[in-house]
Motif scaffolding. Sequence first.
Motif, mmCIF file in Angstrom:
data_model
loop_
_atom_site.group_PDB
_atom_site.id
_atom_site.type_symbol
_atom_site.label_atom_id
_atom_site.label_comp_id
_atom_site.label_asym_id
_atom_site.label_seq_id
_atom_site.Cartn_x
_atom_site.Cartn_y
_atom_site.Cartn_z
ATOM 1 N N ARG A 6 0.839 -1.204 0.000
ATOM 2 C CA ARG A 6 0.000 0.000 0.000
ATOM 3 C C ARG A 6 0.874 1.254 0.000
ATOM 4 N N VAL A 7 1.919 1.268 0.842
ATOM 5 C CA VAL A 7 2.834 2.411 0.897
ATOM 6 C C VAL A 7 3.574 2.554 -0.431
ATOM 7 N N ALA A 11 3.459 5.762 -2.907
ATOM 8 C CA ALA A 11 4.702 6.436 -3.285
ATOM 9 C C ALA A 11 4.863 6.486 -4.803
ATOM 10 N N LEU A 12 4.569 5.393 -5.483
ATOM 11 C CA LEU A 12 4.676 5.389 -6.947
ATOM 12 C C LEU A 12 3.656 6.324 -7.590
ATOM 13 N N THR A 13 2.477 6.426 -7.015
ATOM 14 C CA THR A 13 1.458 7.345 -7.538
ATOM 15 C C THR A 13 1.913 8.788 -7.403
ATOM 16 N N VAL A 19 6.185 13.456 -12.067
ATOM 17 C CA VAL A 19 6.994 13.275 -13.277
ATOM 18 C C VAL A 19 6.212 13.628 -14.538
ATOM 19 N N VAL A 20 4.952 13.271 -14.600
ATOM 20 C CA VAL A 20 4.140 13.505 -15.789
ATOM 21 C C VAL A 20 3.838 15.003 -15.893
#
Length: 69
Positions: A6-7, A11-13, A19-20
């Motif tokens: 979940r963490v 973090a990736l989201t 970045v986008v």
Amino acid sequence: MARFSRVLTIALTVVAALVVPVAPAHAAYGSDIVVSIDVYGQGFKLSGAYGTIAFDNGNAKYRYSIAMC
């Protein structure tokens, strides 16, 4: 393990959101309207302006292309 995934997902989201690049919104312009202005003096053509103008769908912005001679 569920807490780690979940963490990691959060973090990736967040990283993906940073970045986008966010592109600004663009108004859709309508079709070009032809502009033609002629100036006459004593029966002779003295000058003119010719081109196009287009307004966006909210009539808040416009674009134009005018040539004068």
